[in-house]
Design a protein around this motif. Structure first.
Motif, PDB file in Angstrom:
ATOM      1  N   LEU A 148     -24.667  39.721   2.571  1.00 39.17           N
ATOM      2  CA  LEU A 148     -23.679  38.765   3.094  1.00 39.17           C
ATOM      3  C   LEU A 148     -22.264  39.295   2.901  1.00 39.17           C
ATOM      4  O   LEU A 148     -21.406  39.164   3.792  1.00 39.17           O
ATOM      5  CB  LEU A 148     -23.826  37.407   2.396  1.00 39.17           C
ATOM      6  CG  LEU A 148     -25.014  36.542   2.810  1.00 39.17           C
ATOM      7  CD1 LEU A 148     -25.073  35.288   1.944  1.00 39.17           C
ATOM      8  CD2 LEU A 148     -24.905  36.162   4.287  1.00 39.17           C
ATOM      9  N   LEU A 151     -21.621  41.928   5.440  1.00 33.70           N
ATOM     10  CA  LEU A 151     -21.509  41.312   6.760  1.00 33.70           C
ATOM     11  C   LEU A 151     -20.112  40.727   6.981  1.00 33.70           C
ATOM     12  O   LEU A 151     -19.556  40.801   8.080  1.00 33.70           O
ATOM     13  CB  LEU A 151     -22.571  40.216   6.912  1.00 33.70           C
ATOM     14  CG  LEU A 151     -22.594  39.462   8.255  1.00 33.70           C
ATOM     15  CD1 LEU A 151     -22.970  40.413   9.399  1.00 33.70           C
ATOM     16  CD2 LEU A 151     -23.578  38.294   8.175  1.00 33.70           C
ATOM     17  N   HIS A 152     -19.528  40.164   5.913  1.00 29.09           N
ATOM     18  CA  HIS A 152     -18.215  39.534   6.026  1.00 29.09           C
ATOM     19  C   HIS A 152     -17.089  40.482   5.662  1.00 29.09           C
ATOM     20  O   HIS A 152     -15.923  40.062   5.538  1.00 29.09           O
ATOM     21  CB  HIS A 152     -18.144  38.284   5.141  1.00 29.09           C
ATOM     22  CG  HIS A 152     -19.128  37.220   5.531  1.00 29.09           C
ATOM     23  ND1 HIS A 152     -19.414  36.910   6.835  1.00 29.09           N
ATOM     24  CD2 HIS A 152     -19.904  36.388   4.770  1.00 29.09           C
ATOM     25  CE1 HIS A 152     -20.310  35.937   6.880  1.00 29.09           C
ATOM     26  NE2 HIS A 152     -20.633  35.602   5.625  1.00 29.09           N
ATOM     27  N   ILE A 181     -16.679  32.924  11.836  1.00 34.50           N
ATOM     28  CA  ILE A 181     -18.086  33.326  11.675  1.00 34.50           C
ATOM     29  C   ILE A 181     -18.977  32.482  12.566  1.00 34.50           C
ATOM     30  O   ILE A 181     -19.948  32.981  13.155  1.00 34.50           O
ATOM     31  CB  ILE A 181     -18.507  33.188  10.194  1.00 34.50           C
ATOM     32  CG1 ILE A 181     -17.689  34.131   9.313  1.00 34.50           C
ATOM     33  CG2 ILE A 181     -19.997  33.435  10.036  1.00 34.50           C
ATOM     34  CD1 ILE A 181     -17.918  33.921   7.835  1.00 34.50           C
ATOM     35  N   ARG A 224     -25.978  34.435   8.120  1.00 31.96           N
ATOM     36  CA  ARG A 224     -24.535  34.588   7.953  1.00 31.96           C
ATOM     37  C   ARG A 224     -23.990  33.778   6.790  1.00 31.96           C
ATOM     38  O   ARG A 224     -22.774  33.704   6.596  1.00 31.96           O
ATOM     39  CB  ARG A 224     -23.836  34.189   9.257  1.00 31.96           C
ATOM     40  CG  ARG A 224     -24.077  35.218  10.358  1.00 31.96           C
ATOM     41  CD  ARG A 224     -23.909  34.637  11.741  1.00 31.96           C
ATOM     42  NE  ARG A 224     -24.156  35.672  12.762  1.00 31.96           N
ATOM     43  CZ  ARG A 224     -25.348  36.066  13.146  1.00 31.96           C
ATOM     44  NH1 ARG A 224     -26.436  35.532  12.582  1.00 31.96           N
ATOM     45  NH2 ARG A 224     -25.476  36.998  14.066  1.00 31.96           N
TER      46      ARG A 224
END
Length: 695
Positions: A148, A151-152, A181, A224
């Motif tokens: 995570l 991903l961010h 997001i 997400r």
């Protein structure tokens, strides 16, 4: 930084006046033993019970701001609160609410924002939101958290689970990040996310298991980090995500209070009616205590005072049932009347109360009413009949005591001088003025408010739906400052009486305790409201003689208090007539008779020194009379060496069965005193290094 350390640091930045004002408002902080350090004060301020007391002082918009701050938690600041409420950052109502919360130390500045994490004690699910991202991400594996973070676009190497969860939570605290997001989500997923964001939190605390929001999981959102899977196929949306998806202005901010219907009313009408009500209340207290003084009023075995006894007291005292109910509750709450196994009787404290001026008596009853743990004039619950009295509930006490203060504050603030209102809309206005207290009453709020409305009118705090001057001053400045208003309503007690030819006595005001005792002792009360009246009669004068007074003594005392200094001729004649006939027949007490055919034995007993306490008298050669009852007489004779036998009234032998005596169980030890409250200024000086905190 821990909340205690953060608040302690804030307290050290306050000056003497600011710290004194804070401690004076949060008075529970001053309980004995007094706190000696800023950390001790902060610890007390952050106790859940103390936080709840502080929240009870908030209006609805102030409480809504506090809830919004609790929802923002560590990302709380004025700008974020304003966005959440949908108002400008410099909104005056928001500023006033934040000032009030800071004044009560419910919020305080911290690291460029506002400390709000401690408010979770009051708002465990603020705005119906679930837990924050950090605790929810704590259930994920380290690998999931690293994925995570990558991903961010967040650094994920060399970080543990706690650091990664906190970093992700901090990132999601920015609403724009969350919206960015969520923006690419497919339409079906977007609808599901919107649904989850607006759905109230749903959880069951059972055996330590917390369930998530029901419904199918959303894999796209889970990947997400917008949703976290929970047990049994559920899912939970982090608080930060839900806030962002709900959008700006999603938190309520009701700054306009519910309106009341106001009508003009002359101030003199209000004061005149309030004065009459207050005088009737004092008179009712005297009449009810007179009734209780004749014999204890029995209480129910299951607790409290039954309706039948209440109505009997009302009839005897010449009062309506509502005023009697209110009077009995106030007298008992103030310790002027005591309840015991024997029943309800006046206490010694009442004599001190009765000797005071009417103004002090009224202020004392108002104080007793404010702390009274019952609502005697509230409409019956689920019945057309009123319930029993003096059946106090701790739960009702915790509601009614603060609710009375809230009621008066609301009416005084909402009803200006020269205006009056009604009960219509008052419950809603009180719920806005004090939502925390009102919520405690739940569905009983309307019933309680109705009862308090009636009680306040009986005490002269309200009249025709308008606060009296006594009410306004008592609420704003305290009992001492309200004494002039009480004196204006009830002047000093009168020491003189108008004696009339029709054998009546009239006091046009409140009689002093001495005058009241004199007239009650020699005449029969007829009215105890407005003009107090008594009537002299042969029976009332004879009762005074029975109490040990003489005709000359009564005459002299009445002349002292009579207006004009003389007695009407009819009253003179009445005193002389009763005195002439009084005592023509004499009745002597006799406990029992001693009978024997042996006259010599009775003569010996009559002259025995050891039996002098029996006060023996010879009525006939074979009969002596003892002043003591049979049991004491038998015991004395046996102790003197005689062998008497006890007889029943029909002459048959009285059989005596020895009973085993047992001591009564010792009462449980308890301390009914309250911890001392110390001077807020002294505590503030001590914290600033200016002296001891003792009061």
């Amino acid at each position: 930084m821990q909340p205690v350390d953060s608040l302690a640091a804030h307290l050290r930045t306050l000056g003497q006046d600011q710290l004194t004002a804070l401690v004076a408002i949060r008075r529970d902080v001053t309980l004995d033993p007094p706190p000696k350090t800023a950390e001790e004060v902060a610890g007390r301020l952050l106790q859940p019970s103390s936080l709840a007391v502080a929240c009870s002082l908030l209006t609805l918009p102030q409480l809504q701001v506090a809830e919004a701050a609790a929802a923002l938690d560590q990302s709380c600041d004025t700008a974020r609160i304003a966005v959440l409420l949908g108002v400008p950052k410099d909104d005056l109502d928001l500023g006033a609410a934040l000032d009030r919360l800071t004044e009560l130390a419910l919020l305080w500045p911290e690291a460029g924002g506002l400390a709000a994490g401690h408010l979770s004690e009051i708002f465990p699910t603020p705005l119906d939101l679930g837990p924050g991202a950090a605790p929810l991400y704590g259930s994920l594996t380290l690998a999931e958290l690293r994925r995570l973070a990558q991903l961010h676009g967040l650094p994920a190497t060399n970080r543990g689970k706690v650091d990664l969860a906190a970093m992700l939570a901090h990132s999601l605290a920015d609403p724009e990040t969350v919206r960015r997001i969520a923006a690419p989500a497919p339409p079906g997923v977007r609808n599901r996310l919107t649904e989850l964001a607006r759905q109230p939190t749903s959880h069951l605390d059972h055996a330590g298991i917390r369930f998530g929001v029901p419904g199918p999981p959303v894999p796209w959102a889970i990947e997400r980090g917008l949703v976290v899977p929970s047990m049994w196929g559920g899912s939970q949306m982090p608080r930060e995500v839900a806030l962002a998806l709900r959008g700006d202005g999603s938190a309520p901010f009701d700054i306009v209070p519910p309106g009341l219907v106001l009508t003009p009313i002359a101030t003199e009408i209000v004061e005149r009616e309030a004065t009459a009500a207050a005088a009737e209340t004092l008179a009712a207290a005297v009449a009810v205590v007179d009734c209780l003084s004749s014999a204890p009023v029995p209480l129910l075995k299951t607790g409290g005072m039954g309706v039948r006894e209440v109505r009997r007291v009302a009839r005897t005292a010449g009062q309506d049932e509502d005023r009697t109910r209110l009077t009995l509750e106030m007298l008992t709450a103030g310790g002027l009347v005591e309840a015991s196994e024997a029943g309800l009787t006046p206490s010694a404290v009442y004599d001190e109360y009765a000797a005071g001026d009417p103004a002090d008596q009224l202020l004392g009853l108002v104080d007793d009413w404010l702390t009274m743990p019952a609502g005697p004039l509230a409409p019956p619950e689920g019945s057309v009949l009123p319930g029993r009295l003096l059946y106090w509930s701790e739960q009702e006490e915790f509601i009614l005591v603060p609710l009375r203060g809230l009621f008066l504050r609301t009416v005084v603030e909402a009803v200006p001088a020269g205006q009056a209102t009604t009960l219509d809309g008052l419950v809603e206005r009180i719920a806005w003025q004090g939502p925390f207290i009102s919520a405690e009453a739940e569905d009983q709020l309307e019933r309680y408010v109705t009862g308090i409305w009636r009680e306040a009118h009986r005490l002269g705090l309200l009249a025709h739906g308008a606060p009296s001057a006594l009410c306004r001053t008592r609420l704003s400045a305290g009992a001492d400052a309200a004494r002039p208003q009480a004196e204006a309503m009830l002047p000093r007690a009168l020491e003189s009486v108008l004696l009339q030819n029709d054998l009546t006595a009239v006091v046009t005001g409140t009689p002093s305790a001495a005058l009241l005792a004199l007239l009650d002792g020699v005449a029969t009360p007829e009215s105890r409201s407005g003009a107090w009246t008594w009537r002299f009669s042969p029976g009332s004068v004879r009762a005074a003689f029975d109490a040990g007074h003489s005709a000359e003594g009564i005459r002299a005392r009445l002349v002292e208090v009579a207006e004009g200094g003389r007695l009407p001729q009819t009253l003179d004649y009445l005193l002389d007539d009763v005195a002439r006939r009084y005592g023509q027949v004499q009745v002597r007490p006799a406990g029992c008779c001693l009978c024997s055919e042996d006259e010599t034995l009775l003569t010996e007993i009559l002259h025995t020194r050891a039996l002098k306490t029996l006060e023996l008298v010879r009525l006939a050669p074979t009969v002596l009379v003892s002043a003591k009852p049979p049991a004491e007489t038998l015991a004395a004779l046996r102790a003197a060496g005689y062998a008497p036998v006890g007889l029943r009234a029909d002459g048959s032998p009285a059989v005596e069965i020895r009973r085993r005596r047992r001591a009564a169980p010792a009462p449980d030890d308890f301390d009914d005193g309250f911890p001392a409250l110390h001077d807020p200024a002294a505590i503030a000086r001590a914290l600033l290094g200016g002296g001891p905190a003792a009061s």
